[in-house]
Design a protein around this motif. Structure first.
Motif, PDB file in Angstrom:
ATOM      1  N   VAL A  99      96.920  26.587  29.254  1.00 36.48           N
ATOM      2  CA  VAL A  99      96.305  27.890  29.025  1.00 36.48           C
ATOM      3  C   VAL A  99      95.749  27.997  27.620  1.00 36.48           C
ATOM      4  CG1 VAL A  99      96.776  30.356  28.832  1.00 36.48           C
ATOM      5  CG2 VAL A  99      97.695  29.054  30.753  1.00 36.48           C
ATOM      6  N   PHE A 100      96.522  27.547  26.628  1.00 40.46           N
ATOM      7  CA  PHE A 100      96.122  27.777  25.249  1.00 40.46           C
ATOM      8  C   PHE A 100      95.510  26.552  24.582  1.00 40.46           C
ATOM      9  CE2 PHE A 100      99.240  30.930  26.264  1.00 40.46           C
ATOM     10  CZ  PHE A 100      98.586  32.069  25.866  1.00 40.46           C
ATOM     11  N   ASN A 101      95.486  25.414  25.301  1.00 42.50           N
ATOM     12  CA  ASN A 101      94.765  24.226  24.845  1.00 42.50           C
ATOM     13  C   ASN A 101      95.124  23.888  23.398  1.00 42.50           C
ATOM     14  OD1 ASN A 101      93.059  22.066  25.011  1.00 42.50           O
ATOM     15  ND2 ASN A 101      91.228  23.252  24.441  1.00 42.50           N
ATOM     16  N   ARG A 102      96.428  23.736  23.140  1.00 39.02           N
ATOM     17  CA  ARG A 102      96.892  23.560  21.773  1.00 39.02           C
ATOM     18  C   ARG A 102      96.570  22.160  21.260  1.00 39.02           C
ATOM     19  NH1 ARG A 102      99.596  28.057  21.205  1.00 39.02           N
ATOM     20  NH2 ARG A 102     100.686  28.943  22.976  1.00 39.02           N
ATOM     21  N   ASP A 103      96.287  22.070  19.992  1.00 35.28           N
ATOM     22  CA  ASP A 103      95.978  20.804  19.336  1.00 35.28           C
ATOM     23  C   ASP A 103      97.124  20.449  18.397  1.00 35.28           C
ATOM     24  OD1 ASP A 103      94.987  18.628  18.135  1.00 35.28           O
ATOM     25  OD2 ASP A 103      93.243  19.628  17.193  1.00 35.28           O
ATOM     26  N   GLY A 151     101.234  36.742  26.319  1.00 36.36           N
ATOM     27  CA  GLY A 151     101.873  38.046  26.397  1.00 36.36           C
ATOM     28  C   GLY A 151     103.011  38.115  27.392  1.00 36.36           C
ATOM     29  N   PRO A 152     102.855  37.624  28.635  1.00 35.01           N
ATOM     30  CA  PRO A 152     103.960  37.703  29.595  1.00 35.01           C
ATOM     31  C   PRO A 152     105.214  36.994  29.114  1.00 35.01           C
ATOM     32  CG  PRO A 152     101.905  37.261  30.731  1.00 35.01           C
ATOM     33  CD  PRO A 152     101.615  37.147  29.271  1.00 35.01           C
ATOM     34  N   LEU A 181     110.362  33.617  35.931  1.00 32.94           N
ATOM     35  CA  LEU A 181     109.898  32.296  35.526  1.00 32.94           C
ATOM     36  C   LEU A 181     109.228  31.559  36.678  1.00 32.94           C
ATOM     37  CD1 LEU A 181     112.857  31.114  33.260  1.00 32.94           C
ATOM     38  CD2 LEU A 181     110.510  31.549  32.541  1.00 32.94           C
ATOM     39  N   GLN A 182     109.797  31.735  37.855  1.00 33.07           N
ATOM     40  CA  GLN A 182     109.202  31.101  39.037  1.00 33.07           C
ATOM     41  C   GLN A 182     107.803  31.655  39.293  1.00 33.07           C
ATOM     42  OE1 GLN A 182     111.013  28.732  41.077  1.00 33.07           O
ATOM     43  NE2 GLN A 182     108.924  28.320  41.766  1.00 33.07           N
ATOM     44  N   LEU A 183     107.634  32.971  39.121  1.00 36.78           N
ATOM     45  CA  LEU A 183     106.300  33.568  39.277  1.00 36.78           C
ATOM     46  C   LEU A 183     105.322  32.971  38.271  1.00 36.78           C
ATOM     47  CD1 LEU A 183     106.850  37.406  39.837  1.00 36.78           C
ATOM     48  CD2 LEU A 183     105.873  35.767  41.438  1.00 36.78           C
ATOM     49  N   MET A 184     105.786  32.782  37.029  1.00 38.63           N
ATOM     50  CA  MET A 184     104.905  32.210  36.014  1.00 38.63           C
ATOM     51  C   MET A 184     104.483  30.797  36.385  1.00 38.63           C
ATOM     52  SD  MET A 184     106.620  33.493  32.459  1.00 38.63           S
ATOM     53  CE  MET A 184     106.769  35.234  32.074  1.00 38.63           C
ATOM     54  N   ARG A 185     105.413  30.062  36.964  1.00 35.65           N
ATOM     55  CA  ARG A 185     105.083  28.698  37.354  1.00 35.65           C
ATOM     56  C   ARG A 185     104.169  28.669  38.574  1.00 35.65           C
ATOM     57  NH1 ARG A 185     109.502  24.238  39.239  1.00 35.65           N
ATOM     58  NH2 ARG A 185     109.512  25.546  41.099  1.00 35.65           N
ATOM     59  N   ASP A 186     104.435  29.528  39.543  1.00 28.46           N
ATOM     60  CA  ASP A 186     103.661  29.514  40.782  1.00 28.46           C
ATOM     61  C   ASP A 186     102.285  30.143  40.626  1.00 28.46           C
ATOM     62  OD1 ASP A 186     105.831  28.338  41.912  1.00 28.46           O
ATOM     63  OD2 ASP A 186     106.564  30.167  42.917  1.00 28.46           O
ATOM     64  N   LYS A 187     102.219  31.219  39.827  1.00 23.65           N
ATOM     65  CA  LYS A 187     100.942  31.930  39.659  1.00 23.65           C
ATOM     66  C   LYS A 187     100.656  32.146  38.176  1.00 23.65           C
ATOM     67  CE  LYS A 187     101.393  34.518  44.006  1.00 23.65           C
ATOM     68  NZ  LYS A 187     101.414  35.881  44.619  1.00 23.65           N
ATOM     69  N   PRO A 188     100.418  31.070  37.447  1.00 24.51           N
ATOM     70  CA  PRO A 188     100.215  31.226  36.000  1.00 24.51           C
ATOM     71  C   PRO A 188      98.988  32.066  35.668  1.00 24.51           C
ATOM     72  CG  PRO A 188      99.618  29.012  36.729  1.00 24.51           C
ATOM     73  CD  PRO A 188     100.302  29.670  37.880  1.00 24.51           C
ATOM     74  N   GLU A 189      97.974  32.022  36.544  1.00 24.77           N
ATOM     75  CA  GLU A 189      96.755  32.787  36.258  1.00 24.77           C
ATOM     76  C   GLU A 189      97.013  34.289  36.294  1.00 24.77           C
ATOM     77  OE1 GLU A 189      97.205  32.545  40.600  1.00 24.77           O
ATOM     78  OE2 GLU A 189      97.338  31.093  38.958  1.00 24.77           O
ATOM     79  N   LYS A 190      98.077  34.720  36.950  1.00 23.28           N
ATOM     80  CA  LYS A 190      98.403  36.143  37.029  1.00 23.28           C
ATOM     81  C   LYS A 190      99.558  36.523  36.108  1.00 23.28           C
ATOM     82  CE  LYS A 190      96.853  37.290  41.711  1.00 23.28           C
ATOM     83  NZ  LYS A 190      95.938  38.343  41.261  1.00 23.28           N
ATOM     84  N   PHE A 191     100.581  35.683  36.059  1.00 25.10           N
ATOM     85  CA  PHE A 191     101.838  36.097  35.432  1.00 25.10           C
ATOM     86  C   PHE A 191     102.139  35.371  34.122  1.00 25.10           C
ATOM     87  CE2 PHE A 191     102.361  37.092  39.946  1.00 25.10           C
ATOM     88  CZ  PHE A 191     102.671  38.438  39.849  1.00 25.10           C
ATOM     89  N   MET A 192     101.229  34.495  33.653  1.00 24.91           N
ATOM     90  CA  MET A 192     101.498  33.865  32.362  1.00 24.91           C
ATOM     91  C   MET A 192     100.320  33.990  31.406  1.00 24.91           C
ATOM     92  SD  MET A 192     103.158  30.158  31.620  1.00 24.91           S
ATOM     93  CE  MET A 192     101.672  29.275  31.244  1.00 24.91           C
ATOM     94  N   ARG A 193      99.140  34.136  31.910  1.00 26.71           N
ATOM     95  CA  ARG A 193      97.979  34.281  31.036  1.00 26.71           C
ATOM     96  C   ARG A 193      97.865  35.721  30.557  1.00 26.71           C
ATOM     97  NH1 ARG A 193      96.181  30.266  34.646  1.00 26.71           N
ATOM     98  NH2 ARG A 193      95.209  28.489  33.606  1.00 26.71           N
ATOM     99  N   ASP A 194      97.263  35.874  29.379  1.00 23.45           N
ATOM    100  CA  ASP A 194      97.016  37.212  28.845  1.00 23.45           C
ATOM    101  C   ASP A 194      95.904  37.901  29.622  1.00 23.45           C
ATOM    102  OD1 ASP A 194      98.911  37.121  26.842  1.00 23.45           O
ATOM    103  OD2 ASP A 194      97.542  36.177  25.414  1.00 23.45           O
ATOM    104  N   ASP A 224      98.583  47.621  22.617  1.00 20.97           N
ATOM    105  CA  ASP A 224      99.638  47.010  21.816  1.00 20.97           C
ATOM    106  C   ASP A 224     100.447  46.025  22.647  1.00 20.97           C
ATOM    107  OD1 ASP A 224      98.833  48.416  19.650  1.00 20.97           O
ATOM    108  OD2 ASP A 224     100.260  50.068  19.944  1.00 20.97           O
ATOM    109  N   LEU A 225     100.859  46.478  23.819  1.00 16.45           N
ATOM    110  CA  LEU A 225     101.650  45.611  24.699  1.00 16.45           C
ATOM    111  C   LEU A 225     100.793  44.650  25.510  1.00 16.45           C
ATOM    112  CD1 LEU A 225     104.253  48.205  26.054  1.00 16.45           C
ATOM    113  CD2 LEU A 225     104.514  46.557  24.183  1.00 16.45           C
ATOM    114  N   GLN A 226      99.480  44.930  25.539  1.00 15.07           N
ATOM    115  CA  GLN A 226      98.531  44.089  26.264  1.00 15.07           C
ATOM    116  C   GLN A 226      98.936  43.919  27.729  1.00 15.07           C
ATOM    117  OE1 GLN A 226      97.483  40.458  24.303  1.00 15.07           O
ATOM    118  NE2 GLN A 226      97.065  41.445  22.351  1.00 15.07           N
TER     119      GLN A 226
END
Length: 1261
Positions: A22-26, A224-225, A257-270, A571-573
């Motif tokens: 998601v954040f493409n960290r370097d 944010g999540p 956590l399972q939701l974040m893993r299964d649906k990262p586009e909804k539950f882990m991305r800002d 603030d909470l995004q």
């Protein structure tokens, strides 16, 4: 805990991977120093490499009044992914400047935050030490840290940076140890502050601590999540920070956590806050939980390749998600490489025949025209040209874009009142099936035909859909949707489904129910990108109001968003809501009120535009609206763009449509009835005038007249406009009839009658006469018998002369043909013809007929074929009316009074010679030729048959082409090898069905099958052809020919020794006896019984019984039929067999019957085709010699009959000749020769049943 470790290890590993993506960290990025604005004291510390890349690792110590807060909060974070306080944290004054003014913490707030963060700072040090040492965090240690808070507040420590585990290891090792002292389901937060201390929930009413903590977590560049998840876990550990969203059980954490893993586009991305701030809450179609139903329909789609028709019907109440599910299926099919066609039945738009079907097929033609250069498209275009030929003009009226793909076609002629409307209707049905047949033959591109809202489908469209399903198209998938709560139990759609299931066609009904509370909660969770446990209070409230209706729920949620009750928190995004206000406000009780409330808040111009649009149904061409704007100075299209922005309407390929039927219904109901009628009339009148200006746009005309009729007579202000409205309806009705929309045509005519002014018969006689005549005709064809009686009586009661009543009498005659009153129709025809000066003689004796034939031949004497072909055309109206009634009377006489048939034919020939050619001329001359052939002039009769074929082309008599070609093939069988005539029979069937003449189309199919039988094709192939023919006739609804075919089918299956599903002999006899108006069926039934008895029953008594019944019923016709030769052949053989085993006084009678059959066969063999008749004549002659005792002549004739049958490859007759020769030799004592011939007969009969003979190349379509 071992199990927890494995679960959490998997979850956290996947979660870290998602974070990296998601954040493409370097990881190689070099940290930079924090900048100083001069407001704080900087103390440098050694820089160390962070575990989480991208964080500035230079240590910074800030102003202790607030920067200690920052340091404490940073300490919260460092345990996850940085070395403790290793830089990258903005100074407090920078962060404060970035906050909205209203969000600045108060001094008391700051003090509380400072103290709390210092406590967290101290505890995180303990956590780090314990994790590094591999020890568990106990509830005791948590309590100890909490108790240490007062000491630390006095002197906040400045701590060096210990090495801390990365994010993944922190989650994996620290979180499970939170609950090590209890079960996973135990509460993991034992101490929480009271609500008086802190309100923490989705409404966003938290104190600054939550927001400050979240912001500091975000400064570490975490999603944010994840920030919310971490902070809520910290809440549950430290009682002082507990709140509404903190975790109560470890299973809740695992689930999130399972939701974040299964649906990262909804539950882990800002969330994209900038985008959402402009667009507002957007409904995601993927959030609707209909996966099981979707998979069910996908299964149906995949199953259709097995070769049978497949139907999936989606049913459910309005707003249950039917259209959404269909769109999902459409995307799946398109991705699979298929074509998804959609047609929609509209409650207000029954103003064009087959509108929904035509719309879908128009989409296909548009798609085909764009792919015209591909190989598969060329194949489809070739099939369409071959199937529709020159008659495609009838279909182009319905499917305008068909003209883009066809090579050539004949333009459509003007509407003709005299045309056979039943034939017109059947013709269009046939052409639609041919169209679908052509597009389904392409195996590379499958086609899905989706019909939306079939509860509003008209009867004509349902009959076509039924017909298409029964044709078993391999590459066509049928999918429909309906509101089952608005359909009665006897709705035609339910009958259709029951009927197709009864013949083995798959019909899957997918029922969509309203969502359950948990499903609704899951949907809201997906829409708001929040955990289900967080949104549950709001979803429960929504469920109580909407009862799980998808449309109501989605509109109510959007309404709450528009009103600011569900909003973004910057603030909470994330999304937050005010539960107290939502609970206290009055929500709409149904989706209609929800829509209405939203529409009423729109600007006046937008409401007016929506109301205008609603008067045209759910969809409207944009061109119609723009033309109305020009004519009436309206402002519709621009205002509709505002409505589109609000999600009420949408645009698609030149069409503007309401996004749901209920929106249109709500807007339409908001218009005052009188105002609505006024504007409907105005809009309709303008559209009709526009259609005339642009050269007769049929769709625009239909739309305009429909609008006028919705306005009704009460909206007409000027009395002079009434007649204008009548004429508009008359024109629209004629065009609808020409397009086979007879129910629609009757609707137009009925509305026209309502617009008639008072005293219409006296003031507008001819207009009223034409209107009521056409209305009666349309009512008859559409099956509205009550209205037909009313309309026809109106004409009979008000027409001023006999001539003005002729058309309605002709229609009434046609209405009686298919009823038990058919005899009345015949007498009615004779009576009208008598008043017109043409008397049908009552004496039908042969002597009287011979005199009429001679007088007719005298009229023709001296005219050759070319003279007759170039004969003048009939123009006299009276003579044309005579021909019209003679043709109708003749068609009735064939069925119930065949003895009158030839006299009517001769009358028509005489009128043609005296007054000129007319449309019935081809059938007149082919019948005349048949009369001459029956009288012994076979070749002369065949010449008239050929003349009739040429007249078909000259007169363009396509309506009777099938009937004429069927009659021509009967004569052709006498002069050409029988099997060669099947090519013309196939043409006759196609021409008849193309003209809508189902009766002669089915008769041609029957004769085709019988030719296969009598020409010696193996019985299994004949049996298969008969089976297909029976199903074909059932599909066409043609019972007369079906019954005859079933009789023949029973005979063939009995000879072949196979079982079929067909009525028994007793059942057939009962059906036929109850249908006494069809004597031909009785004759055919009796002959088939005689044939089976002769071929299979050695009991002469049974043969004699059936022969006597056949002779009682058999009445020689005056026309020659090929079946006459088959009847003569079998009857003659049976008569000679009975003769040899009867007493002398009875034997002579049967010998006489056999002798007559032999003489007839000899005539046909001499004048006609030797191939067909010579072996039959020789076999009959041999049987006659045998019966008379001339054994030598009999033996010679038997052997010659076998030789001719073998040379002509008519194997069934060769087998029969061998059998009869064996019987003859056995009777004369030559046992060895007899045995040889019996063996030959057995071999030939086996070949008849199982032989390798292939079907002829010509096949019936």
């Amino acid at each position: 805990m071992d199990n927890s470790d494995s679960i959490w290890g998997s979850l956290v590993a996947d979660l870290e991977d998602e974070c990296d993506q998601v954040f493409n960290r370097d990881t190689s990025r070099t940290p930079s120093n924090s900048r100083d604005n001069g407001l704080s004291t900087n103390v440098s510390a050694p820089a160390t490499q962070a575990s989480w890349p991208g964080i500035n690792m230079n240590s910074t110590v800030m102003d202790m009044n607030f920067n200690t807060n920052s340091r404490g909060m940073c300490n919260n974070i460092t345990g996850m992914n940085t070395n403790y306080f290793s830089g990258g944290v903005p100074r407090s004054d920078d962060w404060l400047l970035a906050r909205p003014f209203a969000s600045f913490p108060s001094p008391n707030q700051r003090d509380y935050e400072r103290k709390a963060n210092l406590a967290l700072h101290a505890h995180m040090e303990a956590v780090q030490d314990n994790v590094a040492a591999g020890t568990a965090i106990s509830s005791t240690s948590a309590a100890t840290s909490s108790a240490a808070v007062p000491t630390m507040l006095a002197s906040p420590p400045v701590v060096a940076s210990p090495t801390i585990l990365p994010f993944k290891q922190w989650i994996k090792h620290a979180i499970p140890r939170i609950s090590i002292s209890g079960d996973e389901d135990d509460d993991i937060g034992s101490s929480r502050p009271s609500e008086s201390k802190r309100h923490h929930g989705p409404s966003g009413k938290e104190t600054g601590l939550c927001r400050l903590s979240f912001q500091y977590l975000k400064l570490m560049d975490l999603p944010g999540p994840i920030c919310h998840l971490i902070f809520n876990m910290l809440d549950c550990i430290y009682g002082d920070l507990g709140g509404d969203e903190c975790y109560a059980k470890l299973t809740d954490v695992t689930f999130d956590l399972q939701l974040m893993r299964d649906k990262p586009e909804k539950f882990m991305r800002d969330l994209d806050m900038d985008k959402l701030s402009l667009s507002g809450l957007q409904l995601d179609e993927n959030a609707i939980p209909r996966e099981a139903e979707l998979e069910c329909i996908k299964g149906c789609y995949r199953r259709r390749v097995l070769g049978s028709s497949e139907l999936a019907l989606i049913k459910g109440e309005s707003g249950s998600g039917k259209s959404w599910l269909a769109q999902k299926v459409g995307k799946f099919i398109t991705n699979e490489g298929g074509v998804f066609l959609m047609g929609k039945f509209d409650q207000m738009k029954h103003m064009k025949p087959f509108l929904a079907l035509a719309s879908a097929f128009d989409q296909y033609c548009d798609y085909l025209s764009k792919e015209k250069e591909t190989s598969w498209a060329k194949g489809v275009v070739y099939q369409l040209n071959a199937a529709l030929r020159q008659d495609a003009c009838h279909l182009i009226q319905l499917i305008p874009k068909l003209s883009l793909v066809l090579d050539n076609y004949t333009p459509l002629a003007d509407f003709n009142l005299d045309q056979n409307c039943v034939h017109t209707k059947q013709r269009l049905h046939y052409m639609l099936t041919q169209f679908v047949e052509a597009i389904s033959m392409n195996s590379y591109v499958s086609v899905t035909l989706f019909m939306d809202d079939v509860q509003w489908a008209d009867e004509a469209s349902i009959s076509v859909l039924d017909l298409l399903l029964r044709r078993q198209h391999k590459n066509i998938f049928f999918m429909w949707s309906c509101r089952d709560d608005e359909m009665e139990v006897d709705h035609p759609i339910w009958h259709l489904i029951h009927n197709i299931r009864s013949i083995g066609i798959h019909a899957t009904v997918v029922a969509l129910k309203c969502m359950e509370a948990e499903e609704l909660n899951t949907m809201m969770s997906d829409l708001l990108c929040l955990s289900p446990r967080i949104v549950r209070p709001l979803s429960n409230l929504m469920y109580k109001k909407t009862k799980g209706n998808v449309l109501f729920f989605s509109q109510l949620l959007l309404s709450l968003n528009r009103n600011g009750l569900v909003r973004l928190d910057y603030d909470l995004q994330r999304w937050v809501w005010d539960e107290e206000k939502i609970y206290s406000m009055k929500l709409p009780d149904n989706v209609a009120l929800c829509f209405a409330n939203g529409i009423k808040k729109l600007p006046f111009e937008v409401q007016s535009a929506l109301k205008t649009l609603s008067m045209f149904g759910t969809t409207t061409k944009i061109s119609y609206l723009t033309e109305l704007e020009k004519k009436l100075s309206l402002n519709v299209t621009a205002s509709l763009k505002t409505a589109a922005a609000d999600g009420l309407v949408s645009y698609m390929k030149g069409i503007v449509q309401f996004n749901h039927d209920r929106i249109q219904e709500v807007v339409y109901s908001m218009i005052d009835e009188q105002v609505r009628r006024h504007f409907l009339l105005i809009y309709g009148y303008c559209l009709v005038k526009l259609s005339e200006e642009v050269g007769g746009d049929v769709d625009m005309m239909f739309m305009g007249v429909h609008q006028i009729n919705l306005g009704g007579p009460s909206a007409v202000a000027d009395p002079g406009d009434f007649v204008t409205m009548v004429r508009y309806n008359l024109t629209a009705g004629k065009r609808a009839m020409d397009m086979s929309g007879f129910a629609l045509a009757f609707s137009f005519f009925s509305c026209g009658i309502q617009f008639l002014p008072s005293n219409y018969w006296s003031e507008h006689y001819h207009l009223s006469l034409e209107l009521f005549e056409l209305a009666s005709k349309a009512a008859l064809v559409s099956g509205n018998n009550r209205r037909f009686g009313l309309m026809s009586d109106e004409v009979l009661n008000h027409a001023t002369c006999f001539g003005d009543k002729l058309n309605i009498n002709y229609i009434i005659m046609g209405s009686l043909v298919s009823t038990p009153k058919i005899a009345e129709a015949l007498e009615m025809g004779r009576a009208i013809l008598s008043r017109l000066g043409e008397v049908i003689p009552g004496d039908s004796s042969s002597e009287n007929l011979d005199e009429h034939i001679k007088s007719t031949q005298a009229l023709i004497k001296g005219m050759n074929e070319d003279d007759l072909l170039d004969h003048r055309m009939m123009t006299d109206d009276i003579q044309l009316m005579k021909m019209k009634f003679l043709a109708k009377t003749e068609s009735i006489a064939i069925l119930i009074r065949p003895d009158l048939h030839p006299f009517i034919t001769l009358k028509m020939v005489q009128l043609t010679i005296s007054h000129g050619l007319s449309p019935p001329a081809p059938i007149v001359f082919v019948c005349f030729g048949s009369l001459l052939a029956k009288a012994g002039n076979l070749q002369v009769g065949y010449k008239f048959a050929l003349l009739s074929k040429r007249l078909l082309d000259k007169l363009n008599a396509t309506e009777i082409k099938g009937e004429v070609l069927t009659a021509v093939t009967e004569l052709q069988c006498f002069v050409e090898p029988i099997l060669a005539t099947n090519d013309l029979r196939a043409q006759a069937e196609h021409a008849a069905i193309l003209a809508g003449d189902v009766y002669f189309g089915c008769i041609s199919r029957l004769h085709y099958c019988l030719v296969l039988l009598w020409s010696g094709l193996n019985l299994n192939s004949v049996n298969e052809s008969m089976t297909k023919a029976c199903q074909y006739m059932k599909d066409q609804g043609e019972d007369t020919s079906l019954l005859i075919t079933m009789i023949a089918h029973r005979t063939v299956s009995t000879l072949a020794g196979t079982a079929i599903e067909a009525p028994t002999e007793t059942e057939l006899a009962r059906i036929i006896e109850g249908n006494g108006s069809r004597p031909r069926q009785l004759i055919i039934f009796s002959f088939n019984n005689l044939y089976l008895a002769y071929m299979l029953n050695g009991n002469v008594g049974a043969v004699k019984e059936f022969a006597q019944k056949f002779l009682e019923r058999e009445k020689s016709t005056h026309y020659i039929l090929f079946s006459d030769t088959v009847h003569a052949f079998i009857l003659g053989l049976a008569a000679f067999q009975i003769c040899r085993e009867s007493e002398a006084h009875e034997a002579s009678q049967w010998l006489k019957i056999g002798r007559k059959c032999t003489i007839d066969m000899q005539l046909w063999a001499e004048q006609g085709c030797v191939w067909n008749f010579q072996h039959k004549y020789l076999l009959l002659k041999a049987e006659e010699f045998f019966s008379r005792g001339n054994l030598a002549a009999a033996k010679e004739a038997y052997i010659s009959a076998i030789a001719y049958a073998r040379n002509h490859r008519i194997i069934n007759d060769e087998a029969l000749a061998c059998e009869l020769t064996g019987k003859f030799l056995f009777n004369v004592g030559d046992l060895q020769s007899s045995l040889d011939y019996f063996r030959m007969a057995h071999e030939k009969y086996e070949h008849c049943v199982k032989g390798q003979q292939s079907s002829p190349s010509s096949t019936c379509s």
